[in-house]
Design a protein around this motif. Structure first.
Motif: not given
Length: 416
Positions: A280-290
């Motif tokens: 469910p990580c896409l739905e939960n919004g897991k994102t970052a800029m390295v």
């Protein structure tokens, strides 16, 4: 020997009946557990006019049930609390609360190990009551609370400032590249809001074919962003690594990378955006800029990351703003395939999503305006990591008496 029950009052939560819970603001905001927790304060989604147990403003909210047992937040107002939470308050007042939290954090691993229930851990009121309390005088308690509270508040202030900067960058992206606000304003004979003349001159005053700003072209995200670019890492080399749990559900700052022997995985560089592609990580919004790869050119991580890298002439803020945009996320979710329990978004399909491709000068201007924001956000993230590490170092030493308050303040001043 003193115990937590000797210095603090503990209120164990009790859930109201379901028919007295509402999604509208009726009665007190209701907290059932850390689902509603934020980075510092809760964000309630339910209310009740039949509160059974209450937390008051300033209380420490402690999760006592389930896989998230031990998570904590501060009550910024009065709340009704359900069975998943306890409210803890120092008997001498709110200024001592960070000391109370320090006591719990210093003994948290032991408390969790003693939690009953192998599949559904549960911390009881008696277990909290019987936590040992250091023999600190009221003056020492207040001083330690002041130090820990100041560190927590600085971390939270940095986080809030970074969130505001990110919101500004994302709003600018949305205004320019999705809603076309400057073009709409000029088409109505108005000056675009919050924009200088030189920037406004980069935008046309009319729409052309397909409803796009005149001079812009219909394209795909792949025209602006490279998806999963190829990189090379020698097998067996120790390389900076980011796992899925390092990615936040909001904000662009990932947990620090750490060295790990490369086997196989997704490869990325500083400035790349990482998008979790799996349920469910896409739905939960897991994102970052390295940000920081420990001095290395290339890092690696989960195969469940999609790497989004700016193409030449495209600012690094754009892929990140795209990845956080709600319309994009809906479209990305629509590309998911696989079994219901393990669906994945498809990078190739995402790269083919339609978008408006602006002239280079518009992209350049967007980069010039967002680059200082991104730099400050990353600076706040690095400072918070330093402050959090310092707090973790000071906490057990302050609680045990190994480190005196004055020495702790000197260490903080060296970092500040």
């Amino acid at each position: 020997m003193a115990y937590l029950k000797d210095v603090a009052d503990i209120v164990m939560g009790q859930s109201p009946s379901g028919d007295r819970c509402y999604v509208t603001k009726r009665g007190l905001p209701l907290l059932n557990g850390p689902t509603e927790f934020g980075s510092h304060h809760p964000i309630p989604t339910q209310w009740t006019d039949d509160p059974k147990r209450q937390a008051t403003q300033g209380d420490l909210l402690f999760c006592v049930r389930g896989s998230t047992t031990g998570r904590m937040n501060w009550a910024d107002q009065d709340y009704a609390i359900g069975r998943g939470l306890a409210a803890i308050r120092h008997q001498s007042g709110e200024k001592f609360q960070p000391w109370i939290r320090g006591i719990i954090e210093a003994q948290l691993s032991g408390l969790l190990n003693a939690a009953t229930g192998s599949t559904f851990p549960n911390v009881s009121k008696d277990q909290l009551h019987n936590l040992e309390v250091p023999d600190h005088s009221p003056f020492e308690q207040e001083e330690i609370a002041s130090i820990l509270g100041a560190l927590d508040n600085k971390i939270e202030l940095n986080r809030q400032t970074a969130a505001t900067l990110e919101e500004m960058a994302r709003a600018l992206y949305r205004s320019w590249f999705v809603d076309f606000d400057p073009v709409k304003a000029k088409a109505e004979g108005l000056a675009p809001a919050f924009m200088d003349e030189a920037t406004a001159a980069l935008f046309p005053d009319r729409f052309g074919e397909g409803g796009l700003p005149e001079g812009w072209t219909a394209g795909t995200l792949g025209d602006l962003i490279e998806f999963n670019p190829r990189e090379r890492i020698t097998k067996g080399a120790d390389v900076p690594y980011l796992d899925m749990k390092a990615l936040p559900t909001s904000g662009m700052i990932a947990d620090p990378a750490y060295q790990r022997t490369f086997t196989s995985g997704t490869k990325f560089r500083e400035g790349d955006t990482l998008l979790a592609r799996i349920t469910p990580c896409l739905e939960n919004g897991k994102t970052a800029m390295v940000d920081d790869l420990l001095g290395a050119e290339v890092g690696w991580g989960s195969t469940e990351f999609i790497v989004m890298r700016s193409k030449p002439g495209v600012p690094s803020a754009l892929p990140y703003c795209v990845a956080r945009d709600p319309d994009f996320r809906d479209e990305a979710i629509a590309t998911m395939n696989g079994s219901s329990g393990r669906q994945r978004a498809d990078a190739k399909s995402i790269s083919q999503l339609k978008c408006a491709v602006p002239p280079v000068m518009v992209l350049t201007s967007f980069g010039q305006q967002t680059a200082p924001m991104i730099a400050r956000i990353h600076a706040f993230g690095r400072e918070n990591q330093t402050l959090a590490a310092l707090r973790d170092t000071l906490l057990p030493k302050l609680m045990s008496g190994e480190l005196r308050v004055g020495e702790a303040r000197e260490q903080i001043e060296e970092v500040a």
